[in-house]
Design a protein around this motif. Structure first.
Motif, mmCIF file in Angstrom:
data_model
loop_
_atom_site.group_PDB
_atom_site.id
_atom_site.type_symbol
_atom_site.label_atom_id
_atom_site.label_comp_id
_atom_site.label_asym_id
_atom_site.label_seq_id
_atom_site.Cartn_x
_atom_site.Cartn_y
_atom_site.Cartn_z
ATOM 1 N N LYS A 168 25.068 46.114 30.267
ATOM 2 C CA LYS A 168 26.480 46.171 29.897
ATOM 3 C C LYS A 168 26.992 47.597 30.059
ATOM 4 C CE LYS A 168 29.221 45.033 25.856
ATOM 5 N NZ LYS A 168 29.159 44.464 24.523
ATOM 6 N N VAL A 169 28.033 47.763 30.890
ATOM 7 C CA VAL A 169 28.615 49.074 31.157
ATOM 8 C C VAL A 169 29.853 49.293 30.303
ATOM 9 C CG1 VAL A 169 29.719 50.487 32.934
ATOM 10 C CG2 VAL A 169 27.755 49.086 33.513
ATOM 11 N N ASN A 170 30.716 48.307 30.250
ATOM 12 C CA ASN A 170 31.970 48.385 29.496
ATOM 13 C C ASN A 170 31.952 47.398 28.338
ATOM 14 O OD1 ASN A 170 33.389 50.270 31.240
ATOM 15 N ND2 ASN A 170 33.368 48.624 32.750
ATOM 16 N N ASN A 171 32.747 47.662 27.333
ATOM 17 C CA ASN A 171 32.855 46.752 26.197
ATOM 18 C C ASN A 171 33.842 45.633 26.530
ATOM 19 O OD1 ASN A 171 31.030 47.955 24.407
ATOM 20 N ND2 ASN A 171 32.535 49.523 23.886
ATOM 21 N N VAL A 172 33.423 44.767 27.458
ATOM 22 C CA VAL A 172 34.308 43.674 27.876
ATOM 23 C C VAL A 172 34.526 42.657 26.766
ATOM 24 C CG1 VAL A 172 33.781 43.921 30.333
ATOM 25 C CG2 VAL A 172 32.401 42.378 28.950
ATOM 26 N N GLY A 176 40.403 45.992 23.275
ATOM 27 C CA GLY A 176 40.899 47.289 23.724
ATOM 28 C C GLY A 176 40.593 47.550 25.185
ATOM 29 N N PHE A 177 39.439 47.100 25.649
ATOM 30 C CA PHE A 177 39.079 47.292 27.055
ATOM 31 C C PHE A 177 40.079 46.569 27.956
ATOM 32 C CE2 PHE A 177 36.990 45.934 30.955
ATOM 33 C CZ PHE A 177 36.572 47.155 31.454
ATOM 34 N N CYS A 178 40.398 45.337 27.604
ATOM 35 C CA CYS A 178 41.333 44.526 28.407
ATOM 36 C C CYS A 178 42.738 45.143 28.396
ATOM 37 C CB CYS A 178 41.404 43.104 27.866
ATOM 38 S SG CYS A 178 39.803 42.272 27.834
ATOM 39 N N VAL A 179 43.210 45.516 27.207
ATOM 40 C CA VAL A 179 44.554 46.079 27.070
ATOM 41 C C VAL A 179 44.671 47.378 27.866
ATOM 42 C CG1 VAL A 179 46.194 47.075 25.427
ATOM 43 C CG2 VAL A 179 45.005 44.959 24.848
ATOM 44 N N THR A 180 43.664 48.247 27.790
ATOM 45 C CA THR A 180 43.672 49.508 28.540
ATOM 46 C C THR A 180 43.718 49.244 30.042
ATOM 47 O OG1 THR A 180 42.435 50.606 26.796
ATOM 48 C CG2 THR A 180 42.402 51.653 28.968
ATOM 49 N N CYS A 181 42.918 48.304 30.504
ATOM 50 C CA CYS A 181 42.880 47.975 31.936
ATOM 51 C C CYS A 181 44.243 47.464 32.398
ATOM 52 C CB CYS A 181 41.787 46.939 32.203
ATOM 53 S SG CYS A 181 41.525 46.596 33.945
ATOM 54 N N HIS A 182 44.853 46.584 31.612
ATOM 55 C CA HIS A 182 46.180 46.057 31.964
ATOM 56 C C HIS A 182 47.231 47.162 31.950
ATOM 57 C CE1 HIS A 182 45.936 41.452 31.853
ATOM 58 N NE2 HIS A 182 44.722 41.923 32.064
ATOM 59 N N ALA A 183 47.146 48.069 30.978
ATOM 60 C CA ALA A 183 48.111 49.178 30.907
ATOM 61 C C ALA A 183 47.984 50.088 32.125
ATOM 62 C CB ALA A 183 47.906 49.972 29.619
ATOM 63 N N GLN A 184 46.753 50.383 32.538
ATOM 64 C CA GLN A 184 46.529 51.244 33.703
ATOM 65 C C GLN A 184 47.087 50.626 34.981
ATOM 66 O OE1 GLN A 184 42.261 51.645 33.555
ATOM 67 N NE2 GLN A 184 42.352 53.459 32.242
ATOM 68 N N ARG A 185 47.083 49.312 35.052
ATOM 69 C CA ARG A 185 47.548 48.614 36.258
ATOM 70 C C ARG A 185 48.986 48.100 36.124
ATOM 71 N NH1 ARG A 185 42.403 48.736 35.886
ATOM 72 N NH2 ARG A 185 41.038 48.727 37.686
ATOM 73 N N ASN A 186 49.601 48.407 34.976
ATOM 74 C CA ASN A 186 50.978 48.010 34.710
ATOM 75 C C ASN A 186 51.195 46.499 34.876
ATOM 76 O OD1 ASN A 186 53.545 48.613 33.839
ATOM 77 N ND2 ASN A 186 54.339 48.925 35.922
ATOM 78 N N VAL A 187 50.293 45.716 34.267
ATOM 79 C CA VAL A 187 50.422 44.257 34.286
ATOM 80 C C VAL A 187 50.621 43.751 32.868
ATOM 81 C CG1 VAL A 187 49.104 43.897 36.410
ATOM 82 C CG2 VAL A 187 47.913 43.944 34.247
ATOM 83 N N SER A 188 50.926 42.485 32.742
ATOM 84 C CA SER A 188 51.243 41.878 31.453
ATOM 85 C C SER A 188 50.180 42.171 30.411
ATOM 86 C CB SER A 188 51.386 40.370 31.608
ATOM 87 O OG SER A 188 51.523 39.774 30.338
ATOM 88 N N ARG A 189 50.638 42.503 29.206
ATOM 89 C CA ARG A 189 49.744 42.705 28.087
ATOM 90 C C ARG A 189 50.016 41.677 26.995
ATOM 91 N NH1 ARG A 189 50.717 48.999 27.738
ATOM 92 N NH2 ARG A 189 52.460 48.383 28.996
#
Length: 196
Positions: A168-172, A176-189
């Motif tokens: 396991k590399v990321n806390n999938v 918080g992991f999902c929300v951060t990824c969506h924020a970085q890509r400017n997609v729906s949160r």
């Protein structure tokens, strides 16, 4: 008619085998250069307990399959583009190659022997799960593959093609992991999309 189809299919398979075996040396050299761009280190199965991640019943080397031989994730995890669950490959999927590929050294041969025994016994391999999601979360893998492309797996799972044993590399399993990824890509949160 069936006999004709069998003969034609056999001739086609034999012709393909001859082409692969007797083909020009130049294309083979070129292919070898591509395959060896990531050279997996030699690691004995007995040493797998020292690696990151859970020890598996068969020392399956992602760094060899996905790294050295460049097999796409979707070849083995074939349901990832059509299902929320990517699925663990069946023994049948593995045997598609390992009916003819027996391994290069004694370590590989021993692990492939375990796989072939599972095939003979008609028993699935009891893989130890590495990535978990909370029961209330719904993660649609197919949407993420469609949006991010065939190499999307690394976004959450890391550089699996360089891992002798998956860890396991990321806390999938954390929101918080999902929300951060969506924020970085400017997609729906909108979290209601991923929760039941």
């Amino acid at each position: 008619m069936r006999k004709l189809a069998f003969v034609v299919g056999g001739v086609a398979a034999g012709g393909m085998a001859a082409i692969l075996t007797l083909g020009d040396a130049a294309p083979r050299a070129q292919q070898t250069a591509t395959i060896d761009s990531i050279k997996a280190p030699v690691i004995a199965a007995s040493d797998s307990g020292k690696l990151k991640g859970p020890r598996q019943p068969i020392f399956f080397r992602h760094d060899i399959h996905a790294g050295q031989y460049k097999i796409q994730c979707q070849y083995c995890h074939y349901s990832v583009t059509v299902s929320p669950e990517p699925g663990i490959p069946s023994v049948q999927t593995c045997m598609g190659c390992h009916l003819v590929i027996g391994g290069r050294d004694s370590t590989h041969k021993a692990e492939i022997k375990k796989l072939r025994q599972a095939w003979t016994d008609k028993k699935p391999v009891d893989w130890v799960r590495v990535h978990y999601l909370p029961r209330y979360a719904h993660f649609p893998h197919q949407r993420h593959i469609k949006a991010l492309g065939p190499n999307a797996c690394g976004t959450c799972h890391g550089e699996v093609q360089r891992m002798p044993q998956v860890f396991k590399v990321n806390n999938v399993d954390r929101m918080g992991f999902c929300v951060t990824c969506h924020a970085q890509r400017n997609v729906s949160r909108d979290c209601s999309v991923c929760h039941y």
